[in-house]
Design an enzyme around this catalytic site. Sequence first.
Site: not given
Length: 271
Positions: A52, A258, A2-3
């Site tokens: 986060k 990523r 989650p951002e």
Amino acid sequence: MPEGHTLHRLAAEHRRVFGGRPVAAESPQGRFAAGAAEIDGRVLSAAEAYGKHLLLEFGDDRVLHVHLGIYGTWRFGGVPAPEPRGAVRLRLSGAGGHADLRGPNACELLEPGGVKVLLDRLGPDPLRADADPGRAWARISRSRTSVAALLMDQSVVAGPGNIYRAEVLFRQGIDPMLPGRALSEGQWSAVWADLVVLMAEGVRSGRIDTVRAEHMPGAMGRPPRVDDHGGEVYVYRRAGLPCLVCGSAVASAELAGRNLFWCPGCQPSAG
């Protein structure tokens, strides 16, 4: 993972459901039994997000730190709460409802001073009013690392993840491989301002939308995007598809483990 906007939404939901009232805590899975016992019956005095990280304060220096990581989730429900199902690390219950935490990367009670140690490791959060973008600029302006990698480094900027990283660089027309020290201060100011707006909208809507009005499906006569993050984007996960602005094929590459996405036409190489 989650951002940052998701964590700010979770903090607000904890304040709404439990804030200012006693909270029952248990660890059905058993892995957080001792910590749950320490906060059981205490009043939730504050719930905040930093990047986060979620911090739930229960007074007497008891601060619950949760980092969801890749697999962690919070699920809220009403009362009475049903029997826990699956590996529930922590269940919080109160008069306003219950919340189950599963699969977090971190679920811990921080010792006095532990919050400061945690926050000292993080860069400024675009969603916090007390954020100082100058701290991030001081790091970026001296770095040989690509701006794309720097935006994913939580010690530089706390909160943005892979989607916001790709989208804000596209919106500002910045080559993602540009070294941080080659970025101008004006460009950084524009990136920060855009993150503030985009991520605040994510808190409001619960989804990530980065496409300007003139490029939305209705304006362009194209079908809406279907993706598990639930928003309209320019380049994220659009590798090989035509750019919504210039028509160039969206490019992708792996960077620091990523997937990075960008438009070679709108974000020309500065090299």
